[in-house]
Each structure stands twice: as structure tokens, then as C-alpha cells.
Design a protein around this motif. Structure first.
Motif, PDB file in Angstrom:
ATOM      1  N   GLY A 124      -4.754  10.679  13.830  1.00 35.92           N
ATOM      2  CA  GLY A 124      -7.023  10.922  12.978  1.00 35.92           C
ATOM      3  C   GLY A 124      -6.977   9.727  12.428  1.00 35.92           C
ATOM      4  N   LYS A 125      -8.385   9.923  12.284  1.00 36.03           N
ATOM      5  CA  LYS A 125      -8.445   9.429  10.720  1.00 36.03           C
ATOM      6  C   LYS A 125      -7.831   9.331   9.665  1.00 36.03           C
ATOM      7  CE  LYS A 125     -13.390   9.017   8.167  1.00 36.03           C
ATOM      8  NZ  LYS A 125     -15.109   8.773   8.084  1.00 36.03           N
ATOM      9  N   VAL A 185      -6.321  20.458  14.222  1.00 34.09           N
ATOM     10  CA  VAL A 185      -7.713  20.125  13.641  1.00 34.09           C
ATOM     11  C   VAL A 185      -8.545  20.553  11.694  1.00 34.09           C
ATOM     12  CG1 VAL A 185      -8.767  21.026  16.249  1.00 34.09           C
ATOM     13  CG2 VAL A 185      -8.167  22.570  14.691  1.00 34.09           C
ATOM     14  N   LEU A 186      -6.985  20.852  11.322  1.00 36.96           N
ATOM     15  CA  LEU A 186      -6.974  21.300   9.932  1.00 36.96           C
ATOM     16  C   LEU A 186      -6.834  20.746   9.096  1.00 36.96           C
ATOM     17  CD1 LEU A 186      -6.833  25.582  10.100  1.00 36.96           C
ATOM     18  CD2 LEU A 186      -8.948  23.974  10.454  1.00 36.96           C
ATOM     19  N   CYS A 187      -6.295  20.242   9.527  1.00 40.32           N
ATOM     20  CA  CYS A 187      -5.023  18.339   8.586  1.00 40.32           C
ATOM     21  C   CYS A 187      -3.860  19.782   7.672  1.00 40.32           C
ATOM     22  CB  CYS A 187      -5.943  17.652   8.425  1.00 40.32           C
ATOM     23  SG  CYS A 187      -7.098  16.696   8.678  1.00 40.32           S
ATOM     24  N   ASP A 188      -3.499  19.991   8.103  1.00 39.81           N
ATOM     25  CA  ASP A 188      -2.533  20.994   7.735  1.00 39.81           C
ATOM     26  C   ASP A 188      -1.027  20.790   7.772  1.00 39.81           C
ATOM     27  OD1 ASP A 188      -0.685  22.869   5.954  1.00 39.81           O
ATOM     28  OD2 ASP A 188      -1.777  25.249   7.734  1.00 39.81           O
ATOM     29  N   PRO A 189      -0.040  19.899   6.259  1.00 41.29           N
ATOM     30  CA  PRO A 189       1.539  19.185   6.952  1.00 41.29           C
ATOM     31  C   PRO A 189       2.379  20.166   7.108  1.00 41.29           C
ATOM     32  CG  PRO A 189       0.026  18.485   5.206  1.00 41.29           C
ATOM     33  CD  PRO A 189      -0.966  19.271   5.676  1.00 41.29           C
ATOM     34  N   VAL A 190       1.896  21.772   6.115  1.00 39.43           N
ATOM     35  CA  VAL A 190       3.094  22.125   6.111  1.00 39.43           C
ATOM     36  C   VAL A 190       2.944  23.787   5.672  1.00 39.43           C
ATOM     37  CG1 VAL A 190       3.435  20.396   4.029  1.00 39.43           C
ATOM     38  CG2 VAL A 190       2.314  22.086   3.128  1.00 39.43           C
ATOM     39  N   GLY A 191       1.667  23.973   6.591  1.00 39.16           N
ATOM     40  CA  GLY A 191       1.577  25.946   6.992  1.00 39.16           C
ATOM     41  C   GLY A 191       0.819  26.455   5.622  1.00 39.16           C
ATOM     42  N   ARG A 211     -20.058  20.990  14.600  1.00 37.57           N
ATOM     43  CA  ARG A 211     -18.993  20.425  14.879  1.00 37.57           C
ATOM     44  C   ARG A 211     -18.967  19.424  15.046  1.00 37.57           C
ATOM     45  NH1 ARG A 211     -18.019  26.270  19.229  1.00 37.57           N
ATOM     46  NH2 ARG A 211     -19.170  27.473  17.312  1.00 37.57           N
ATOM     47  N   ALA A 212     -19.800  18.968  14.357  1.00 38.06           N
ATOM     48  CA  ALA A 212     -19.089  17.369  15.051  1.00 38.06           C
ATOM     49  C   ALA A 212     -17.670  16.966  14.059  1.00 38.06           C
ATOM     50  CB  ALA A 212     -19.955  16.449  14.108  1.00 38.06           C
ATOM     51  N   LEU A 213     -16.881  17.551  13.531  1.00 41.04           N
ATOM     52  CA  LEU A 213     -15.999  17.324  12.237  1.00 41.04           C
ATOM     53  C   LEU A 213     -14.596  17.777  13.519  1.00 41.04           C
ATOM     54  CD1 LEU A 213     -14.243  16.412  10.821  1.00 41.04           C
ATOM     55  CD2 LEU A 213     -14.057  17.540   9.228  1.00 41.04           C
ATOM     56  N   LEU A 214     -15.263  18.495  14.294  1.00 39.19           N
ATOM     57  CA  LEU A 214     -14.500  19.441  14.813  1.00 39.19           C
ATOM     58  C   LEU A 214     -14.277  18.903  16.350  1.00 39.19           C
ATOM     59  CD1 LEU A 214     -11.908  21.484  16.166  1.00 39.19           C
ATOM     60  CD2 LEU A 214     -14.165  23.210  17.334  1.00 39.19           C
ATOM     61  N   ARG A 215     -15.249  17.969  16.775  1.00 38.27           N
ATOM     62  CA  ARG A 215     -14.916  17.167  18.092  1.00 38.27           C
ATOM     63  C   ARG A 215     -14.788  16.347  17.656  1.00 38.27           C
ATOM     64  NH1 ARG A 215     -20.879  18.808  18.384  1.00 38.27           N
ATOM     65  NH2 ARG A 215     -21.102  17.089  17.860  1.00 38.27           N
ATOM     66  N   GLU A 216     -14.426  15.267  16.094  1.00 37.32           N
ATOM     67  CA  GLU A 216     -14.165  13.791  16.306  1.00 37.32           C
ATOM     68  C   GLU A 216     -12.660  14.146  16.391  1.00 37.32           C
ATOM     69  OE1 GLU A 216     -13.278  12.377  11.810  1.00 37.32           O
ATOM     70  OE2 GLU A 216     -15.643  11.706  12.437  1.00 37.32           O
ATOM     71  N   ARG A 217     -11.889  15.656  15.465  1.00 39.98           N
ATOM     72  CA  ARG A 217      -9.927  15.302  15.901  1.00 39.98           C
ATOM     73  C   ARG A 217     -10.162  16.181  17.097  1.00 39.98           C
ATOM     74  NH1 ARG A 217     -10.354  18.224   9.690  1.00 39.98           N
ATOM     75  NH2 ARG A 217     -10.753  16.905   8.208  1.00 39.98           N
ATOM     76  N   MET A 218     -10.394  16.614  18.221  1.00 37.51           N
ATOM     77  CA  MET A 218      -9.837  17.311  19.542  1.00 37.51           C
ATOM     78  C   MET A 218     -10.022  16.007  19.860  1.00 37.51           C
ATOM     79  SD  MET A 218      -9.383  19.821  19.828  1.00 37.51           S
ATOM     80  CE  MET A 218      -9.138  19.991  21.103  1.00 37.51           C
ATOM     81  N   CYS A 247     -11.947  25.945  20.476  1.00 37.51           N
ATOM     82  CA  CYS A 247     -11.325  23.708  19.920  1.00 37.51           C
ATOM     83  C   CYS A 247     -11.463  23.389  21.540  1.00 37.51           C
ATOM     84  CB  CYS A 247      -9.745  23.629  19.227  1.00 37.51           C
ATOM     85  SG  CYS A 247      -9.941  24.285  17.599  1.00 37.51           S
ATOM     86  N   VAL A 248     -10.492  24.045  22.342  1.00 37.38           N
ATOM     87  CA  VAL A 248     -11.011  23.546  23.538  1.00 37.38           C
ATOM     88  C   VAL A 248     -11.838  23.595  24.523  1.00 37.38           C
ATOM     89  CG1 VAL A 248      -8.372  23.898  23.612  1.00 37.38           C
ATOM     90  CG2 VAL A 248     -10.097  25.764  25.058  1.00 37.38           C
ATOM     91  N   PHE A 249     -12.546  24.440  23.841  1.00 35.80           N
ATOM     92  CA  PHE A 249     -14.360  24.179  24.486  1.00 35.80           C
ATOM     93  C   PHE A 249     -15.025  23.215  23.999  1.00 35.80           C
ATOM     94  CE2 PHE A 249     -14.265  28.448  26.673  1.00 35.80           C
ATOM     95  CZ  PHE A 249     -15.175  28.035  27.888  1.00 35.80           C
ATOM     96  N   GLU A 250     -14.774  22.174  22.898  1.00 36.89           N
ATOM     97  CA  GLU A 250     -15.386  21.843  22.037  1.00 36.89           C
ATOM     98  C   GLU A 250     -15.455  19.922  22.837  1.00 36.89           C
ATOM     99  OE1 GLU A 250     -19.271  21.655  20.340  1.00 36.89           O
ATOM    100  OE2 GLU A 250     -17.824  23.133  20.078  1.00 36.89           O
ATOM    101  N   LEU A 251     -13.788  20.113  22.679  1.00 38.48           N
ATOM    102  CA  LEU A 251     -13.170  18.916  23.811  1.00 38.48           C
ATOM    103  C   LEU A 251     -14.208  19.428  25.662  1.00 38.48           C
ATOM    104  CD1 LEU A 251     -11.183  16.491  24.086  1.00 38.48           C
ATOM    105  CD2 LEU A 251      -9.495  17.983  24.845  1.00 38.48           C
TER     106      LEU A 251
END
Length: 387
Positions: A124-125, A185-191, A211-218, A247-251
Motif C-alpha cells: 500500500g501507500k 486496512v488500519l495500518c496496524d503492525p503490532v495489534g 470511505r475513499a481511504l477504505l476503498r484505496e486500502r482495499m 471492507c469487502v463490500f466497499e471492494l
């Protein structure tokens, strides 16, 4: 032959009497208030012998994960916040480990000599998304016998991608022949998302601005999976739990050509518009929903179905009567049973026992629905023209 027939009839009669006696005893225990139907299932489920496979975490790894969870939960304990947290608490982790070790689809795959291959991926970005690829190698999955495999995106709940439950489900789906990418989709590396405040803020960011950012990350997750060497880039599916539902719906609302099917398991449903410039939704849709889910009111379901009809999507809705949220996670189910039976866990939207449960087999089919998803995601290989 008459003697053989008589012997078989007696055997069947004995089995029926034994089953009826067990059912009567269980029902009596329920009536006396000593056990709920779900508790009766759990007692039987826990008594099943564990299927130890190469997929099970080694004891040392399991101990490390439990210790990490304890450290995260106990501010007085010395802990390194760079260590990944994978579960809410120690009890939840033990329940998930037990279910993981008992997973028959995993046991079947590894009995043929196959092994799991996992790989952490940053994508991702700015490489800010932290996913994990899971697949199987060897045995019936030997490269010389199998071509490119369909890919599955596995989308997390509100607690984020670093989740023991998701690691189990990734292996269960990989054992069926898929290459699985656990999405972040949350940019969470460690929980970090195990902290409700952190999670709420991160989810608010991705859901803002249409939800533009959600679409971008999906879409970044979708492209990442397509680029994996042994993935059939033309056959991708997506499975989402809870927050993973939108998330899957937005994709699907972006309608990428290679997305063949999506599955929402107790997902948060709505009728948000399609992505800009998109007029239809080609992916097939399966919704698995608990009728008593407090997070999904009837109006939200109606809005979702209205949208699916308006865009000509092919969809199915499975509604489980009397069932609340998070019904695929055994830790949630067992802990909500503890609540119902006077345990010390916080009661909330998960605590009521699903009254639909009449036998361990029926409940296991619902609780572990994603283990049966092969028939669903097989739609990834079915063209719409063949329906």
C-alpha cells in the motif's frame, strides 16, 4: 441373511436408544438450569480429542503469545509494545488454540504431507499496510501438481489484522487450496487495534470522506494479492468478519474485474453508494447474518439488499434466528456463555446464547461457518454466464 438383518436392526435400535438417552439427560440438565444448550455443546466440543498437526503452534510459540497478551493487558508487567498482540486475553487465546488444533480441514491437508507457508508483507501507500500471506506447499499442493491458485482476501474485525482468530482462519482456507492475504486496512503492525480507543479512531479515519481511504486500502490489498507469484490473478474472492463486512463490500462497490465473490460473516451492512464511475456489481455476494445482531438493524439490511437489487448483483442472505454478533468466533461464543451462566465477563451484544442451537453438529456448522466456505468461494471459478 435374516440373522444379519436382525443384528443390524438391534444395533440401530441400540444407537437410537443411546442417543435419545443422551439427549434426554442433556435436556434435563438444561431444564435444571445447570447448563445452557450452548454450554452442552461446549462441554462436548471441549471433550473432543485434539488433532495435533504441523499447523498447530509449537508449545513455546503458544506460551509466548499468551505471555505477550498478559503483558499487554497488565500495565505493571514489563512489556515491549513492539511485540505483536494477537488476542484480547489469555482465556480467549486458549479457546482459539484449542479450536485451531481441532480443525479437521487443516488436519486433512497436513496428513498428506503439506505444510503451511506464511509471509508478512508490507504494501500500500508508503508500505503502511501490514498483511500476512498464507498458503500450503507439498503433498497435494506440490507445485508440479497444482497451477496458479485462486486468491482470498481475509478482512479483519474491529480489533484489526493482528488477530489469532484470523491466523487460524487463514490456515483453514489455505488448506482448501487458496492463497490467503490477511488484509490490513488500519495500518496496524503490532495489534494496537485491541485498544478500543485506538481502533475507533483508526476506523473513523478510513470511513470518513465517503470511505475513499477504505476503498484505496482495499484496492491496494487486492493488487497485492494479484501480484503474488502462485495466485490466479483472474480469480479473487474476499471474506470479511464484522468490520470486514463493509471492507469487502466497499471492494465489490469498486467492481474490479477479477473479483468473483464476497462473503460477509456477521458483517456491518449498509447501502452506501458504489464507487465514483461504477454502475454495477459483478461479484457474487453471500451474507451470513444473526437475526439478533444489535449492530445491524433491519433498516441497514433493507438498505443493503435494495442496493444489491438495484445494481443487478447475484446475492444470497442466510439469516440465523436468535443468533447475535460474532457467531463464527469460538472465543466470543464461549465467553458469552460464561456471561449467561454467571461468569465475570462483561455482558454486552455477545452474551445471549443462540437458541437455534439444538445439537453440537448444527452449532459447529454455524460457529465455524468459514470452514465451510469452500462451496461459497468456489463461485470464484464460476462465470456469471454459467449460472
Amino acid at each position: 441373511s435374516r440373522l444379519v438383518a436382525m443384528r443390524q436392526a438391534l444395533l440401530l435400535l441400540g444407537t437410537a436408544v443411546g442417543t435419545a438417552a443422551a439427549a434426554v439427560a442433556g435436556a434435563a440438565a438444561v431444564r435444571r438450569g445447570r447448563m445452557s444448550w450452548l454450554g452442552l455443546w461446549h462441554a462436548r466440543y471441549r471433550s473432543r480429542p485434539l488433532v495435533m498437526t504441523t499447523a498447530a503452534w509449537p508449545a513455546s510459540s503458544e506460551g509466548n503469545i499468551l505471555q505477550q497478551t498478559v503483558c499487554w493487558n497488565d500495565p505493571s508487567a514489563s512489556s515491549d509494545r513492539n511485540v505483536t498482540r494477537l488476542c484480547r486475553d489469555e482465556e480467549s487465546a486458549r479457546i482459539i488454540f484449542e479450536a485451531w488444533r481441532s480443525d479437521e480441514s487443516i488436519a486433512s491437508a497436513v496428513s498428506d504431507g503439506a505444510v503451511f507457508r506464511t509471509e508478512k508483507v508490507a504494501y500500500g501507500k508508503g508500505s503502511q499496510q501490514h498483511g500476512q500471506l498464507t498458503s500450503m506447499e507439498g503433498g497435494k499442493f506440490d507445485g508440479s501438481n497444482v497451477g496458479p491458485r485462486p486468491g482470498l482476501l481475509l478482512c479483519h474485525t474491529a480489533v484489526g489484522p493482528q488477530d489469532l482468530f484470523l491466523r487460524w482462519k487463514a490456515e483453514a482456507l489455505a488448506s482448501l487450496g487458496y492463497v490467503v492475504l490477511t488484509v490490513d486496512v488500519l495500518c496496524d503492525p503490532v495489534g494496537y487495534a485491541w485498544d478500543p480507543t485506538w481502533s475507533a479512531a483508526a476506523r473513523a479515519r478510513v470511513m470518513a470522506n465517503g470511505r475513499a481511504l477504505l476503498r484505496e486500502r482495499m484496492l491496494a490489498s487486492f493488487s497485492c494479492l494479484q501480484a503474488v507469484a502462485n495466485v490466479d490473478a483472474a480469480h479473487i474472492g474476499a471474506v470479511g468478519f464484522c468490520f470486514g463486512g463493509p471492507c469487502v463490500f466497499e471492494l465489490a462497490r469498486c467492481n474490479p474485474a477479477a473479483l468473483r465473490a464476497i462473503v460477509s460473516l456477521h458483517g456491518i451492512l449498509d447501502g452506501e453508494p458504489l464507487a465514483p464511475g461504477v454502475a454495477k456489481m459483478d461479484a457474487r455476494v453471500l451474507l451470513c447474518h444473526g437475526d439478533d445482531d444489535p449492530f445491524v438493524p433491519a433498516a441497514s439490511i433493507d438498505a443493503c439488499l435494495t442496493q444489491l437489487r438495484s445494481v443487478g448483483a447475484e446475492w444470497q442472505l442466510l439469516t440465523f434466528g436468535g443468533v447475535r454478533h460474532s457467531f463464527t468466533n469460538p472465543a466470543q461464543v464461549v465467553l458469552r456463555t460464561s456471561c449467561a451462566e454467571g461468569g465475570n465477563h462483561t455482558q454486552g451484544p455477545f452474551h445471549r446464547v443462540p437458541r437455534v442451537v439444538l445439537s453440537s453438529e448444527i452449532f459447529l456448522m454455524i460457529c465455524c461457518a468459514v470452514n465451510r466456505v469452500q462451496a461459497i468461494v468456489a463461485l470464484c471459478y464460476t462465470n456469471r454466464s454459467d449460472r
